[in-house]
Design a protein around this motif. Structure first.
Motif, PDB file in Angstrom:
ATOM      1  N   UNK A  26     -15.583  28.378   6.617  1.00 35.01           N
ATOM      2  CA  UNK A  26     -14.625  27.319   6.968  1.00 35.01           C
ATOM      3  C   UNK A  26     -13.651  27.143   5.816  1.00 35.01           C
ATOM      4  N   UNK A  27     -12.517  26.556   6.169  1.00 41.18           N
ATOM      5  CA  UNK A  27     -11.475  26.397   5.150  1.00 41.18           C
ATOM      6  C   UNK A  27     -10.561  25.242   5.534  1.00 41.18           C
ATOM      7  N   UNK A  59     -13.362  17.905   1.622  1.00 43.87           N
ATOM      8  CA  UNK A  59     -14.692  18.508   1.443  1.00 43.87           C
ATOM      9  C   UNK A  59     -15.563  18.245   2.683  1.00 43.87           C
ATOM     10  N   UNK A  60     -15.542  16.995   3.166  1.00 36.70           N
ATOM     11  CA  UNK A  60     -16.358  16.662   4.354  1.00 36.70           C
ATOM     12  C   UNK A  60     -15.945  17.499   5.562  1.00 36.70           C
ATOM     13  N   UNK A  61     -14.645  17.641   5.750  1.00 39.02           N
ATOM     14  CA  UNK A  61     -14.153  18.407   6.901  1.00 39.02           C
ATOM     15  C   UNK A  61     -14.551  19.884   6.794  1.00 39.02           C
ATOM     16  N   UNK A  66     -17.885  24.142   9.055  1.00 42.75           N
ATOM     17  CA  UNK A  66     -18.774  25.301   8.829  1.00 42.75           C
ATOM     18  C   UNK A  66     -20.105  25.133   9.559  1.00 42.75           C
ATOM     19  N   UNK A  67     -20.462  23.892   9.858  1.00 40.35           N
ATOM     20  CA  UNK A  67     -21.766  23.632  10.471  1.00 40.35           C
ATOM     21  C   UNK A  67     -22.875  23.542   9.432  1.00 40.35           C
TER      22      UNK A  67
END
Ligand code: KG4
Ligand code: ZN
Length: 323
Positions: A26-27, A59-61, A66-67
């Protein structure tokens, strides 16, 4: 190994999770560019405040997308320099706090070497290599003997190439950052129309210089008709590409190394990349470059560097960090 990377050195608050330096899980990139645009460039004090506002959500997102949870992360990587002191501090504090709460190793990484490390995402590259990072703040040519041993071959003595693009764009009436605008303007222009000077130092140094070509274009703008501006932009772009290829080829000869990695915002320019591809092929040099979206600042590159690097850099803001 799952690495969570954090980048806050300039005007992007970014976070990414990358597996084994190869797979992006994730990014998230929260850019401040529209905010700074009204000032014509990045205002350091405002940048750090914007990072502070954004960092937790970013960071939370990233974790959410990413799960994964923090417990799955093996290592944190964070930019410690070079960059804006207050902005670096926000990322470093976030990484240290997460590391302390979740008992994770935190790796401090160099922003410039991280730009180069993103090349390893899609390609299997042997070492040693020659690396050129060309961005809004830097122009560094290095010889990488290993993932942790770098020799500085040349750097800019004045403007960075992205800075030369941005200042030229500003003179032409474009907003910050103007690199991509110059590339658009140059489409269909004749790159041989204007002959730009080739920067050279009296002391024979191999360093880079971009202030001469910036001044040259500045003097030409007022006397150039509007319909010839694409020619001017294309010639300017071509002179930057020529500087890059000359240095790369000389470094490859000097080091006996036919493997070259390029990176940084300016390498998002497709004309510069085509030029480098041609010149490298002509000189039997293997050229690696990232996808355009990974040329400008992001956290995927920080997570990649965090995977390859053996030892952490000290976890404190180092605005002028050298290689
Ligand atoms: O690597 P980067 O995102 O930030 C720094 O670490 O400095 O680079 C930003 C720089 C800006 O100067 C921007 O104008 C330039 O990269 N840039 C470009 C292009 N896209 C971004 N320069 C030339 N052509 C482009 N297409
Ligand atoms: Zn950068």
């Amino acid at each position: 190994m799952l690495v969570l990377g954090i980048e806050t050195s300039c005007d992007e608050t970014a976070c990414a999770i990358v597996r084994d330096g190869k797979k992006i899980c994730s990014e998230v990139v929260a850019t401040q560019i529209p905010y700074h645009r009204r000032f014509g460039g990045v205002v350091p004090e405002l940048a750090s405040r914007k990072h502070l506002e954004a960092i937790n959500t970013v960071v939370e997102e990233t974790l959410f997308k990413s799960g994964f949870e923090m417990e799955h992360i093996d290592r944190l990587a964070v930019t410690v320099g070079p960059g804006l002191a207050g902005s670096l501090l926000v990322g470093i504090t976030a990484a240290r706090t997460l590391g302390a709460i979740h008992n994770k190793a935190v790796f401090g990484v160099n922003h410039i070497l991280s730009h180069l490390a993103v090349n390893f995402l899609t390609a299997s590259i042997s070492l040693p290599y020659i690396g050129l990072t060309a961005s809004g703040g830097h122009c560094d040519l290095v010889f990488a003997k290993s993932h942790d041993e770098f020799e500085m071959l040349a750097r800019t003595r004045d403007d960075a190439p992205g800075e030369a693009f941005d200042k030229t764009a500003k003179m032409l009436g474009f907003t910050y950052p103007g690199g991509a605008e110059i590339e658009k303007l140059a489409k269909g222009g004749d790159e041989g129309a204007f002959k730009f000077p080739v920067p050279r130092f009296k002391d024979g140094s191999e360093d880079f210089s971009f202030s001469g070509i910036k001044t040259f274009v500045k003097n030409l703008i007022p006397e150039t008709d509007e319909e010839r501006l694409p020619d001017l932009a294309a010639s300017f772009q071509n002179s930057v590409a020529n500087i890059f290829s000359a240095k790369i080829i000389a470094a490859a000869k000097q080091k006996g190394c036919q493997r070259v990695l390029v990176a940084g915002g300016v390498m998002a320019n497709s004309c510069i990349i085509s030029h480098l591809e041609e010149e490298c092929a002509r000189n039997s040099i293997q050229l690696f470059y990232p996808e355009a979206r990974f040329c400008t600042d992001n956290a995927v590159m920080i997570a990649c560097r965090g995977f390859w690097q053996e030892k952490s850099l000290p976890l404190r803001p180092s605005p002028d960090l050298k290689i």
